[in-house]
Design an enzyme around this catalytic site. Structure first.
Site, short mmCIF file in Angstrom:
data_model
loop_
_atom_site.label_atom_id
_atom_site.label_comp_id
_atom_site.label_asym_id
_atom_site.label_seq_id
_atom_site.Cartn_x
_atom_site.Cartn_y
_atom_site.Cartn_z
CE1 TYR A 263 -39.04 -37.35 41.85
CE2 TYR A 263 -39.60 -39.46 43.66
CZ TYR A 263 -39.61 -38.58 42.24
OH TYR A 263 -40.73 -39.02 41.44
CG ASP A 298 -33.23 -35.56 37.67
OD1 ASP A 298 -34.37 -35.93 37.55
OD2 ASP A 298 -32.53 -36.28 38.54
CE LYS A 370 -30.64 -39.22 37.53
NZ LYS A 370 -31.88 -39.71 38.37
#
Length: 520
Positions: A263, A298, A370
């Site tokens: 990320y 995500d 998640k």
């Protein structure tokens, strides 16, 4: 592993083999290097805290001194431990003396390696025991109070003022939230230090500090007693201070941490070598502390197309799983990320989303996955947005997700009001209650749209992992493999903080937290 999707078990096993090869390749680099943030985390775990008269954190002062003195390659544990042995001062006093210019660690005698680490063993053990005690206390409180049923309802507070965050977090817990995440102030991931003390002036979020962690943890314990349910606290162990934030989070009993080097590389342009090294120590700490890590797959789908690039999410999940295992994190603490981010105009988009969510569940059966809500295609139309969030909640309960970050009907308009958060919690609780066992009642059509979609994504992920094995993860990131974002091995923020380890280097916290092993 036979499940509703009829996935090819041999291909799943092959994907894991590729992920292991990819992870082994970068781990060889990781264990030969350290970083300034790893050494600052060691300083914090040794008990060095506070700031000087100019507001500079003491761990930064010590590590900057080590770096300028060309001692950092030997590690803070060895150099500070030696100073403790020679002077009889505590690590905190040593830091204060360095800060005032009264101690230069180049000018003191150096004792034998074994004597130094014997001298700090009690300090190291005391910190490790404190973290273990926090883990035990979490377990005790969950047994005493109970907790929400999965999927855990995860909400965000982001006022910028820790005291206002407390008000909102308590309200969310009373409304039914199981996890409260305190969003960090904009740009904190790019600060190469951890701010100090309680803060009230964050922008777009609240600074992650040890005191803010303590304040919020105390507040959630208080409201947990009131509502009769343990409330988990989440923050962001990412950016240039990953291991430091993991350390202070473990000391203050946080429960969930966003913790994914990819990320930071992709979305914050942090140098890949720096953050992969930082990630390893941060995950060792989180694993030992019983913290559930959340990964950031995500986010790939906010910059890349969720239909075309779904395989990159699965490939990254395989890599993150392996890297977590190497750091001692069990599957039960891996909140691997994915998201409901497909364009709502795609015909049968719900079926494709369902296939991908079910696939994550079947491939990672023990992980508290998640699941992230729709954001990219939220338009400001609150009625359509509420419908999108409802469909998201339906898939979550059907596929037995672990952590549900709740969508807000005002996602594209403003930071959520407490009333928006209430509506999101109410929606999820309604859907989860009414559809609790729907997934157990439904089978998917053989070779239908859902099974075919999952098979396609698995095949594409397998091909991608095979390609990454041939070039290595660093080169794959340079090519823009994930999220269509290209990053350089030699660019980004923080590369100057990477150091090759010297002959005296040792990190006793990794040894104790992994039971004497370097790999989990």
């Amino acid at each position: 592993m036979k499940g509703k999707l009829n996935l090819d078990e041999r291909k799943v096993a092959e994907a894991r083999d590729y992920a292991e090869k990819i992870s082994d390749g970068i781990h060889d680099f990781v264990i030969q290097h350290t970083t300034v943030s790893v050494e600052r985390a060691v300083c914090r775990l040794l008990g060095i805290d506070g700031v000087d008269d100019y507001g500079i954190p003491m761990p930064n002062i010590v590590v900057d001194h080590l770096k300028s003195a060309n001692l950092i390659k030997e590690g803070a544990a060895y150099v500070v431990g030696n100073a403790l042995l020679v002077t009889g001062l505590t690590p905190q006093r040593i830091a204060e003396e360095i800060s005032r210019g009264r101690m230069d660690l180049r000018s003191i005698d150096y004792k034998p390696y074994n004597e130094v680490f014997d001298a700090i063993d009690e300090l190291v053990s005391k910190t490790v025991e404190k973290i273990q005690s926090n883990r035990d206390k979490r377990g005790s409180l969950i047994r005493e109070l109970g907790e929400g049923r999965k999927p855990y309802l995860y909400v965000i507070v982001a006022t910028g003022n820790i005291y206002e965050d407390v008000v909102q977090a308590k309200a969310a817990a009373r409304q039914g939230a199981d996890i409260v995440a305190v969003i960090r102030s904009t740009g904190q991931s790019l600060l190469d230090y951890v701010p100090y003390g309680p803060t009230t002036e964050g922008f777009g979020g609240t600074y992650a500090t040890q005191e803010n962690f303590r304040i919020m943890r105390s507040a959630l314990d208080e409201v947990g007693e009131e509502v009769g349910r343990y409330i988990r606290l989440c923050n962001y162990c990412s950016g240039l201070c990953m291991p430091e934030i993991a350390a202070v989070g473990a000391i203050e009993r946080l429960d969930v941490m966003l913790n994914d080097a990819l990320y930071g590389i992709l979305f914050r342009d942090i140098n890949m070598k720096r953050t992969i090294i930082d990630q390893y120590f941060s995950r060792v700490i989180n694993g030992f502390a019983g913290v559930i890590i959340n990964t950031g797959e995500d986010n790939y789908l906010t910059t890349a197309d969720a239909y075309e690039e779904a395989h990159t999410v699965l490939a990254s999940q395989f890599i993150n799983e392996r890297l977590a295992l190497m750091a001692g994190i069990p599957e039960e603490q891996m909140g691997l990320g994915h998201a409901f981010e497909m364009d709502p105009s795609i015909e049968n988009g719900f079926l494709y989303e369902l296939a991908q969510a079910q696939m994550s569940r079947e491939v990672f059966p023990k992980a508290p996955l998640k699941y992230m809500p729709p954001t990219k295609f939220m338009t400001g139309n609150i009625f359509r947005g509420y419908a999108q969030d409802t469909l998201f909640n339906v898939i979550s309960i059907m596929t037995n997700q672990g952590i549900q970050l709740l969508g807000m009907l005002t996602e594209a308009i403003h930071t959520p009001f407490m009333s928006d958060r209430y509506l999101a919690i109410e929606n999820a609780r309604y859907v989860f209650n009414n559809l609790r066992d729907l997934g157990d009642e439904i089978a998917f059509k053989e070779d239908g749209i859902i099974q075919a979609r999952a098979s396609t994504v698995l095949n594409e992920a397998l091909a991608l992992l095979k390609e990454i094995v041939s070039v290595g993860l660093f080169e794959a990131l340079e090519k823009g493999t994930f999220a269509n974002v290209r990053r350089s091995q030699h660019g980004g923020k923080g590369l100057d903080g990477v150091v090759e380890k010297g002959s005296m280097y040792r990190n006793p916290f990794i040894e104790k937290m992994l039971g004497g092993r370097q790999n989990g």
